[in-house]
Scaffold this motif. Sequence first.
Motif, PDB file in Angstrom:
ATOM      1  N   UNK A 215       0.838  -1.199   0.000  1.00 46.48           N
ATOM      2  CA  UNK A 215       0.000   0.000   0.000  1.00 46.48           C
ATOM      3  C   UNK A 215       0.872   1.247   0.000  1.00 46.48           C
ATOM      4  N   UNK A 216       0.625   2.127  -0.944  1.00 43.79           N
ATOM      5  CA  UNK A 216       1.375   3.377  -1.043  1.00 43.79           C
ATOM      6  C   UNK A 216       0.478   4.521  -0.591  1.00 43.79           C
ATOM      7  N   UNK A 217       0.810   5.209   0.493  1.00 40.55           N
ATOM      8  CA  UNK A 217       0.002   6.347   0.947  1.00 40.55           C
ATOM      9  C   UNK A 217      -0.122   7.399  -0.144  1.00 40.55           C
ATOM     10  N   UNK A 218      -1.244   8.114  -0.143  1.00 43.82           N
ATOM     11  CA  UNK A 218      -1.501   9.070  -1.218  1.00 43.82           C
ATOM     12  C   UNK A 218      -0.590  10.288  -1.137  1.00 43.82           C
ATOM     13  N   UNK A 219      -0.282  10.756   0.060  1.00 38.49           N
ATOM     14  CA  UNK A 219       0.539  11.956   0.203  1.00 38.49           C
ATOM     15  C   UNK A 219       1.923  11.544   0.695  1.00 38.49           C
ATOM     16  N   UNK A 220       2.739  11.055  -0.232  1.00 32.49           N
ATOM     17  CA  UNK A 220       4.039  10.481   0.119  1.00 32.49           C
ATOM     18  C   UNK A 220       5.158  11.287  -0.515  1.00 32.49           C
ATOM     19  N   UNK A 221       6.215  11.527   0.232  1.00 33.24           N
ATOM     20  CA  UNK A 221       7.372  12.233  -0.309  1.00 33.24           C
ATOM     21  C   UNK A 221       8.272  11.258  -1.049  1.00 33.24           C
ATOM     22  N   UNK A 222       9.241  11.806  -1.800  1.00 30.93           N
ATOM     23  CA  UNK A 222      10.206  10.960  -2.494  1.00 30.93           C
ATOM     24  C   UNK A 222      10.994  10.123  -1.489  1.00 30.93           C
ATOM     25  N   UNK A 223      11.456  10.772  -0.420  1.00 31.29           N
ATOM     26  CA  UNK A 223      12.197  10.039   0.605  1.00 31.29           C
ATOM     27  C   UNK A 223      11.352   8.961   1.247  1.00 31.29           C
ATOM     28  N   UNK A 224      10.066   9.267   1.446  1.00 38.73           N
ATOM     29  CA  UNK A 224       9.164   8.282   2.026  1.00 38.73           C
ATOM     30  C   UNK A 224       8.969   7.087   1.120  1.00 38.73           C
ATOM     31  N   UNK A 225       8.880   7.326  -0.189  1.00 34.46           N
ATOM     32  CA  UNK A 225       8.721   6.223  -1.127  1.00 34.46           C
ATOM     33  C   UNK A 225       9.978   5.363  -1.163  1.00 34.46           C
ATOM     34  N   UNK A 226      11.156   6.002  -1.196  1.00 31.56           N
ATOM     35  CA  UNK A 226      12.403   5.233  -1.166  1.00 31.56           C
ATOM     36  C   UNK A 226      12.467   4.361   0.079  1.00 31.56           C
ATOM     37  N   UNK A 227      12.090   4.931   1.219  1.00 28.98           N
ATOM     38  CA  UNK A 227      12.106   4.180   2.475  1.00 28.98           C
ATOM     39  C   UNK A 227      11.098   3.042   2.444  1.00 28.98           C
ATOM     40  N   UNK A 228       9.915   3.323   1.906  1.00 29.59           N
ATOM     41  CA  UNK A 228       8.878   2.295   1.824  1.00 29.59           C
ATOM     42  C   UNK A 228       9.343   1.113   0.984  1.00 29.59           C
ATOM     43  N   UNK A 229       9.944   1.407  -0.176  1.00 26.32           N
ATOM     44  CA  UNK A 229      10.396   0.332  -1.062  1.00 26.32           C
ATOM     45  C   UNK A 229      11.547  -0.452  -0.445  1.00 26.32           C
ATOM     46  N   UNK A 230      12.494   0.260   0.167  1.00 23.06           N
ATOM     47  CA  UNK A 230      13.652  -0.407   0.759  1.00 23.06           C
ATOM     48  C   UNK A 230      13.254  -1.263   1.954  1.00 23.06           C
ATOM     49  N   UNK A 231      12.130  -0.941   2.590  1.00 21.87           N
ATOM     50  CA  UNK A 231      11.704  -1.683   3.779  1.00 21.87           C
ATOM     51  C   UNK A 231      11.089  -3.028   3.434  1.00 21.87           C
TER      52      UNK A 231
END
Length: 708
Positions: A215-231
């Motif tokens: 699940x990808x949150x709707x209001x996500x920063x670039x850093x947040x997306x990188x962290x989400x994927x790496x996790x």
Amino acid sequence: MRTIHIHASMREPRQQHQAGSMAINMMLILLGLIGMLGLVEVGYLYWAKRDTQKVADLASLAGAQQLQDCSAANTGNSAALGNATSENGFSGTLNIACGTWSAAATTGNADGFTASAAGATPSAVKVVASRPVTPFFAFTSALPNVSAEAVATNTNPTAVFSIGTTLVGVNGAAPLEQFLAGIGINPGGTSLVGYQGLANVYITPSGLLQQLGVTVPTNLSVGGLNTLLAAQTNVQTLANVLNAIVVVGNQQALTSANVSLLSTIDAAVGNIPLNVTLGSSGSTPSGLFAQIIGPDSSVNDALNAQVNALQLLETAIGVATTGHAINAQSLNLSLPSTSNPLITLTSAASVIEPPSIGIGGVGTTAYTAQIRIFLDITTPNNGFSLLGGAINLDLNLPIAIDVANAQAELTSLCNTTSGSGTSEATIAVTSSVLKMCVGNLTQANAFSTTESCDQIPNASTPEQLFKLSVGSTNLASLTTSFATNALTGNSSVTLTPGETATTGDTLNIGTSVNNLVTALTTALIANSSSQTSASSSQTALQTATDLWNQTPSSDINATRLSLALNSIQTSSTGLQGTLGNVTSSVTDLLGNTVTLNVTGLLGDVGNLLGSVTNTLLGIVGDLVCTAGSSTACINVIEGALNSGGSGTGTNSNAFVGLIGFLLQALQQPLNDVGSQVLTPILSSTGLQLGENTVNLQSLQCHNVQLVY
């Protein structure tokens, strides 16, 4: 005649009826007129609504074109406000907000817009315009207020690109088979033909993540997306990722083929867990996608980018097999003049740095699979005798070779320099081929780092690579560690979407491997000249004795003496030829990491050859030897080995002679490293070494558009 009289009272009903009809008609006409006026009023209301919608549309577009005009709190945009009030004369109420828009967010929010927090980087502008409507004919005191809403977004320039060395190129009839062969996996009977269809299929990271249940949150920063994927390191298995790719790519028939493919990979890497990290958290790649570079507003652009499905599948395999050594082969090699295998060579290969796909703006990088080969050349059973006598050779030669790696960096995008008006992107490529390290290495630590091989733990710790001894006496040995330089290259390509370019210099595999083996041989032989601990006299005596004992006892002494001296001449000539073949290509590999005195050693070899020639000319005059004294003959050989001092180096003839025979012992196993291990691995794809294939999969430039 009868007269008929018509009274007025008889005419009144007809007149009244006619008057009533006229009244009804007038009333109907009046009602019709009122209805028509009502329709005009309603039409006017709809016109007001449409005009208000136009104001909202144009204002949101103007705001999206000038996102820098958003207020610090992201609650307004001066460009949108100016467009509505000044350019379109709107005098109603305006509600303007800056934020992000995502198609995925429309599930719970009709317009897909999410307002950004203060200070965040927006990518969209939402305008809500409302105004009162004055009645046109004043039949009513007021009409309902009209309101209109619009959302416009500005997509950031985003590119999707990949880079593959020749080991992982997507060329040929069976690209996946080429990739697997490049990392040491033999697909055997596994059918890979069906995967070729993925070469023309593109999917989005958003679709892949959704299929994987991320699940990808709707209001996500670039850093947040990188962290989400790496996790997602331990969540996604290779099986999950491969199946998700073929399902999203509408190639469900390949799910059964995935089972066979996974079985083949499991067998090659030793039936261990194969997990796939989806993202990268630092400058060193570790996941399927490299770190996204760009403002927060580019997150949705990255998620909706078009990525080649086959490249994703290959990259996923590379990520999952990173660090897992695959045994290439184990060879028993025979030395010259022996029938028993006395040297063992084992080899393994592994992806030490996974490939990745670059998605983002300027500064985004993509990496190839960095592959390392580990070789271990040893003499089991405590070595073997050199020259068939008392001199013992103990060899322990661990080698790590970084075969090929490359990095592509996006330096500019959305240029139109081609003249056709088609947008382009420029990608810089830095590559490295065939870096070799020798030292205190093991298979366990050889694949433990993504850094170059000289950064392997203990790689710089000196290791005894070989030792020539008689009993407990050391005649010559080499204890050191060194690394050769890699062949590096820098280039740049400019591509349009869908284009592929090849960079780098094509290297002939045979020549490249030969240069590498020559560099290794030269480093071992020439570097050992400064690390011997043997005395010249003892070395000369033992070498002379073993050479004499090798000659046929049935021959006369003069013949045996000539054979022994010719052996010295042959080995020294071979040493001279090896050192003389140190071309500029070999010198470039050796660089400054290995201290060599090739010129001096060549002078010493020439001095030894001169001494042996003079001794050969004087054989007939040595009456004691020719008369039958073996001791006298050994003394003659020893004398040839003990003379010297006139060369340009510092080594005695005795040591140079011993080094010549050591070269003979090392030559075949080192050549076999090239011909039986390196060349087959490097040639497994049927492509040339040194080339890098850069592919610009898709390119999305600035594009302001209404999305709601």
